[in-house]
Design an enzyme around this catalytic site. Structure first.
Site, mmCIF file in Angstrom:
data_model
loop_
_atom_site.group_PDB
_atom_site.id
_atom_site.type_symbol
_atom_site.label_atom_id
_atom_site.label_comp_id
_atom_site.label_asym_id
_atom_site.label_seq_id
_atom_site.Cartn_x
_atom_site.Cartn_y
_atom_site.Cartn_z
ATOM 1 C CB SER A 80 -0.855 -0.014 1.265
ATOM 2 O OG SER A 80 -1.469 1.243 1.471
ATOM 3 C CE1 TYR B 25 -3.158 -2.624 5.234
ATOM 4 C CE2 TYR B 25 -2.875 -0.307 4.649
ATOM 5 C CZ TYR B 25 -3.178 -1.612 4.287
ATOM 6 O OH TYR B 25 -3.507 -1.902 2.981
HETATM 7 N N1 LIG Z 1 -8.867 -1.734 -0.483
HETATM 8 C C1 LIG Z 1 -7.950 -0.770 -0.579
HETATM 9 O O1 LIG Z 1 -8.253 0.451 -0.762
HETATM 10 C C2 LIG Z 1 -6.485 -1.119 -0.464
HETATM 11 C C3 LIG Z 1 -5.548 -0.082 -0.535
HETATM 12 C C4 LIG Z 1 -4.205 -0.389 -0.440
HETATM 13 C C5 LIG Z 1 -3.817 -1.716 -0.300
HETATM 14 N N2 LIG Z 1 -4.746 -2.708 -0.222
HETATM 15 C C6 LIG Z 1 -4.297 -4.083 -0.057
HETATM 16 O O2 LIG Z 1 -4.914 -4.905 -1.038
HETATM 17 C C7 LIG Z 1 -5.062 -6.222 -0.517
HETATM 18 C C8 LIG Z 1 -6.491 -6.691 -0.696
HETATM 19 O O3 LIG Z 1 -7.360 -5.788 -0.055
HETATM 20 P P1 LIG Z 1 -8.951 -5.862 -0.231
HETATM 21 O O4 LIG Z 1 -9.452 -4.479 -0.037
HETATM 22 O O5 LIG Z 1 -9.305 -6.602 -1.469
HETATM 23 O O6 LIG Z 1 -9.345 -6.737 1.051
HETATM 24 P P2 LIG Z 1 -10.731 -7.486 1.381
HETATM 25 O O7 LIG Z 1 -10.880 -7.401 2.866
HETATM 26 O O8 LIG Z 1 -11.851 -7.005 0.510
HETATM 27 O O9 LIG Z 1 -10.435 -8.994 0.963
HETATM 28 C C9 LIG Z 1 -9.372 -9.680 1.553
HETATM 29 C C10 LIG Z 1 -9.649 -11.163 1.618
HETATM 30 O O10 LIG Z 1 -8.562 -11.711 2.383
HETATM 31 C C11 LIG Z 1 -9.071 -12.729 3.205
HETATM 32 N N3 LIG Z 1 -8.198 -12.921 4.362
HETATM 33 C C12 LIG Z 1 -8.120 -12.131 5.457
HETATM 34 N N4 LIG Z 1 -7.279 -12.664 6.340
HETATM 35 C C13 LIG Z 1 -6.788 -13.808 5.789
HETATM 36 C C14 LIG Z 1 -5.889 -14.792 6.224
HETATM 37 N N5 LIG Z 1 -5.322 -14.716 7.435
HETATM 38 N N6 LIG Z 1 -5.608 -15.839 5.408
HETATM 39 C C15 LIG Z 1 -6.197 -15.926 4.180
HETATM 40 N N7 LIG Z 1 -7.088 -15.019 3.718
HETATM 41 C C16 LIG Z 1 -7.375 -13.975 4.513
HETATM 42 C C17 LIG Z 1 -10.456 -12.244 3.621
HETATM 43 O O11 LIG Z 1 -11.265 -13.326 4.032
HETATM 44 C C18 LIG Z 1 -10.949 -11.548 2.343
HETATM 45 O O12 LIG Z 1 -11.718 -12.410 1.546
HETATM 46 C C19 LIG Z 1 -4.602 -6.150 0.939
HETATM 47 O O13 LIG Z 1 -3.269 -6.572 1.052
HETATM 48 C C20 LIG Z 1 -4.714 -4.688 1.272
HETATM 49 O O14 LIG Z 1 -3.861 -4.323 2.336
HETATM 50 C C21 LIG Z 1 -6.075 -2.436 -0.314
#
Ligand SMILES: NC(=O)c1ccc[n+]([C@@H]2O[C@H](COP(=O)([O-])OP(=O)(O)OC[C@H]3O[C@@H](n4cnc5c(N)ncnc54)[C@H](O)[C@@H]3O)[C@@H](O)[C@H]2O)c1
Length: 232
Positions: free
Chosen positions: A137, A151
């Site tokens: 991120s 985070y």
């Molecule tokens: N959404 C954003 O704006 C954003 C911004 C920057 C970075 N990110 C990064 O993108 C990635 C995905 O984010 P997202 O928004 O799609 O998340 P999300 O919460 O929508 O989906 C994440 C999935 O990961 C699964 N998960 C959580 N813990 C887990 C574990 N211990 N083992 C296996 N699976 C697990 C959850 O069940 C969920 O289905 C993350 O690494 C997040 O930090 C997201």
């Protein structure tokens, strides 16, 4: 021939959101996709949709990770995507944070990445080909006034891991990179980026597909912004 034909890609936390988009794009590029999630039903739903296979495990549990990879078979491309704690993502000033909260972020975003990467690297290095892509991120490479220090610190750790591993495993045919995402479409609020919209799983998947292709061979140890042009 599709660019990723013959490659197997495992995407963690791919049962929804960004990871589901990555799984879909990698599948469209010809990869055999293994969809991981903590929740088997989510993983199965996405695996069905993208023509992949679901392997559920918790990335923070090393024994479960090892068993999951054994079930998945040889993995050529690992996308460390799981990163949003299911127990909740409180935004809090670090000085006011309960120390019991700290592990929630570090376990998932640093130990989770270490568990999966350590497991995947064994076979990748033996076979002299591999790609490790860690979804980080912008909060992991710059300070932001949004109360996400825990985070950001954990994501910064994962970025550092990729940079060092690039040196260790580059000679063995394995690349390690991180993507620094801006705000994605599942986060409310305006997108004040030069490309004025939120990011999608397709945006991130396209970058993963390129890094995973043979054309990505000379790109390693990098942090690539997938962020609509946010200035960092
Ligand atoms: N959404 C954003 O704006 C954003 C911004 C920057 C970075 N990110 C990064 O993108 C990635 C995905 O984010 P997202 O928004 O799609 O998340 P999300 O919460 O929508 O989906 C994440 C999935 O990961 C699964 N998960 C959580 N813990 C887990 C574990 N211990 N083992 C296996 N699976 C697990 C959850 O069940 C969920 O289905 C993350 O690494 C997040 O930090 C997201």
């Amino acid at each position: 021939m599709s660019p990723l034909e013959g490659r197997t890609a495992l995407v963690t936390g791919a049962g929804q959101g960004v990871g589901a988009g990555i799984a879909r794009v990698l599948s469209e590029h010809g990869a055999t996709v293994v969809v991981n999630d903590l929740f088997a039903d989510r993983a199965e739903r996405v695996a069905d949709a993208v023509g992949g296979r679901a392997v559920a495990f918790d990335v923070t549990d090393l024994d479960a990770v090892r068993a999951g990879f054994a079930d998945a078979g040889p993995v050529d491309v690992l996308v460390n995507n799981a990163g949003i704690p299911t127990a909740g993502f409180p935004q809090v000033d670090f000085k006011d944070s309960d120390p019991e909260l700290w592990a929630r972020f570090v376990d998932l975003n640093l130990y989770g990445v270490m568990n999966c990467t350590h497991t995947a690297l064994q076979g990748m290095c033996e076979r002299r080909w591999g790609r490790v892509i860690t979804i980080a991120s912008e909060a992991g490479r710059v300070g932001l006034p949004i109360r996400v220090a825990l985070y950001g610190a954990a994501k910064a750790g994962a970025i550092g891991l990729m940079k060092h591993l690039a040196h260790e495993v580059g000679p063995l045919g394995v690349t390690c990179n991180a993507l620094a995402l801006g705000s994605m479409e599942n986060i409310p609020g305006p997108a004040k980026y030069p490309v004025p919209r939120k990011g999608t799983g397709a945006d991130v998947g396209a970058t993963c597909a390129f890094l995973a292709s043979d054309g990505g061979e000379w790109i390693t140890g990098q942090v690539i912004g997938v962020n609509g042009g946010a200035v960092t």
